[in-house]
Enzyme design. Sequence first.
Site, mmCIF file in Angstrom:
data_model
loop_
_atom_site.group_PDB
_atom_site.id
_atom_site.type_symbol
_atom_site.label_atom_id
_atom_site.label_comp_id
_atom_site.label_asym_id
_atom_site.label_seq_id
_atom_site.Cartn_x
_atom_site.Cartn_y
_atom_site.Cartn_z
ATOM 1 N N ASP A 175 -19.899 -20.326 -15.103
ATOM 2 C CA ASP A 175 -20.281 -20.322 -16.515
ATOM 3 C C ASP A 175 -21.737 -19.877 -16.557
ATOM 4 O O ASP A 175 -22.637 -20.618 -16.174
ATOM 5 C CB ASP A 175 -20.110 -21.737 -17.099
ATOM 6 C CG ASP A 175 -20.670 -21.844 -18.529
ATOM 7 O OD1 ASP A 175 -21.124 -20.834 -19.083
ATOM 8 O OD2 ASP A 175 -20.647 -22.969 -19.070
ATOM 9 N N LYS A 196 -29.425 -14.240 -21.565
ATOM 10 C CA LYS A 196 -28.082 -13.866 -22.015
ATOM 11 C C LYS A 196 -28.094 -13.251 -23.422
ATOM 12 O O LYS A 196 -27.280 -12.404 -23.742
ATOM 13 C CB LYS A 196 -27.214 -15.122 -21.995
ATOM 14 C CG LYS A 196 -25.738 -14.891 -22.302
ATOM 15 C CD LYS A 196 -24.983 -16.181 -22.069
ATOM 16 C CE LYS A 196 -23.538 -16.124 -22.492
ATOM 17 N NZ LYS A 196 -22.867 -17.406 -22.214
ATOM 18 N N GLU A 213 -15.179 -17.529 -22.761
ATOM 19 C CA GLU A 213 -15.514 -18.951 -22.630
ATOM 20 C C GLU A 213 -14.464 -19.855 -23.289
ATOM 21 O O GLU A 213 -14.030 -20.836 -22.667
ATOM 22 C CB GLU A 213 -16.913 -19.203 -23.194
ATOM 23 C CG GLU A 213 -18.002 -18.640 -22.271
ATOM 24 C CD GLU A 213 -19.351 -18.441 -22.960
ATOM 25 O OE1 GLU A 213 -19.521 -18.921 -24.091
ATOM 26 O OE2 GLU A 213 -20.227 -17.818 -22.344
ATOM 27 N N ASP A 272 -17.892 -24.725 -29.912
ATOM 28 C CA ASP A 272 -18.850 -24.706 -28.803
ATOM 29 C C ASP A 272 -20.286 -24.723 -29.340
ATOM 30 O O ASP A 272 -20.785 -23.714 -29.842
ATOM 31 C CB ASP A 272 -18.594 -23.448 -27.959
ATOM 32 C CG ASP A 272 -19.526 -23.352 -26.740
ATOM 33 O OD1 ASP A 272 -20.509 -24.127 -26.663
ATOM 34 O OD2 ASP A 272 -19.270 -22.495 -25.880
#
Length: 618
Positions: A23, A87, A187, A211
Amino acid sequence: MAKIGTNPVTGGSQQQEMIVGIDLGTTNSLVAIIHPALRQPVTLREFNSSALVPSVVHFTEESTVIVGDNARELLITHPRQTIYSAKRLMGKSYNDLREKAEYFSYRIHDDNAESLVKVQVGSRFYSPIELSGYILRDLKARAEHILKTPVSKAVITVPAYFNDAQRQATRDAGKLAGLDVLRIINEPTAASLAYGLGLKPDEDKTIAVYDLGGGTFDISILKISKGIFEVLATNGDTYLGGDDLDRAIMEHWAWLHEISPEALGSNKGLAQAFRLKAEEAKKQLSVTDYYDARLHNYELQLTREQLQELIRPLVEKTMESCRKALADAGLTVRDIDTVIMVGGSTRVPMVKETVAAFFGKPVNDSLNPDEVVALGAAIQADILAGNNKDFLLLDVTPLSLGIETMGGLMDVLIPRNSKIPCSIARSYTTQKDGQTGMKIAVYQGERDLVKDNRKLAEFNLTGIPAMPAGLAKVQISFLLNADGILVVKAAELRSGVEQSIEVKPQYGLSGEEVEQMLVASITHAKEDIQTRSLVEAQTEAQQLLDVTATFLEKNVEMISEEEQQRTREAMNGLQDIIGSGNRDAIHEKIAYLNDVSRPFAERLMDKALKAAMAGKKI
Ligand code: ADP
Ligand code: MG
């Protein structure tokens, strides 16, 4: 969930190299594997420490690279050399980030606003791929240290909304770190796998994955059917997460103690200390009702109720995204079978309660929300390694993909149930003399006429040099990659002009719709075949009429009056019948027109050929 300590993992690992699940998060990253002996997904962590590795990279004066907790500690003191949230930069240009420039306390290179961003540290430049590569390299080294075996293969997760460029960037980062990235998975898909969803072939479920991480919020609506995950809709806010909760607490305390934002802004050390206390308070209030601490001579207190009041607007914002995602998927909360909580910030009880109330059902939160994505990636890795024999990974396209050809017909390039990834190319040509553009319309579905299928995209290939009909050679290629993205490219081979487009065929399409489209294709199969052959006949007739008309016009002095007369009559006959819907009659008239025009067409062709030969010295 079992965790692995510093002991080497023994068991089946000798025979076969382990594939790890990673992850790669905005705030934290971590690695998980399927424990060979326990056959359970476990996160990798060193003895006495967390599995979470902060996604922070620090460059020392000598350009040595530090990753993780140690880098995170240098965030405030060395803001220009310490890179967080790399990211967010993946696949972005400076233009994409301009509005959020103040979010980054390091230097984003802005010389060329259009090209991909680079981060400047001292006199060096780093691409987001390199930065993510450093994090991945660190994770790989950690994993090797813990497992006592080389690790070179991985499955890496990305947000569902990542485009192809961002997915490719993530793959490249893996490559830089010496990892063979076997697959990039979404994800929310990984989180579902961790909860065992999608592992049974006969399962049919609609899932909401909520999330809330450190700096981002994503809601994804997924449909699982026969082991295939489809993303029906995604929504969220790429600048909303746990950091905002910390900030709300910090501002509350500053206000209580009459510290102005300017004072806090100019005293970085104090601000950082407050921020850390705020995060501590937030985490503690996930389990207790009251927080009390001291910082210098400030008394810092907060109750769970106060926290809830502070963060209510933020939580409300996430619910707005949930509403939008459901609407985009064409669903209501009643259609959602399962709700999964992901991201460290979903540990906040109020977040869980609000989400459960919204969906009208208890949420799945039995797994650690900040580990669940990595655990799912490990399950996917295990399936790829072939260890999970019960589960056949079905990666096929549920509906055919093709383009519109003359007469509105569907020309299928990738048939349904094709294995992904796959690619195909086919050649087409122009219909009219001097045609310089070509419309390429991409459709999905099983019906013979595109109007009965689902349109995915349309674009124009322009700049084809003018030439007689049928001479241009346009190659259309379809590439459906492993991440479910379809790249359609059109190229005119003589001139080299080309154009391409990217679509997500599964985007916004529910399993039910797929089913309906399949059922419709079966019920209409017979009439579809009839329609297709009629349309084909009509198209052929129209083409013949066009060609003959041009031919007559160009060669008027070489064809006798009588021939012209008869040809015109035959053309009129065909023109009259073309719209009749009588396929056989159309074919008859086509044959007749061909018969009438053949003698003089051949005569002229012969002549043209002779002239051409005479011009060339062979
Ligand atoms: P990301 O996916 O963005 O990398 P994570 O899922 O690791 O991030 O979430 C990190 C966030 O979770 C941080 O803001 C952190 O403060 C928050 N968090 C971690 N534990 C708790 C907790 N017990 N209560 C509230 N928030 C928490
Ligand atoms: Mg995350």
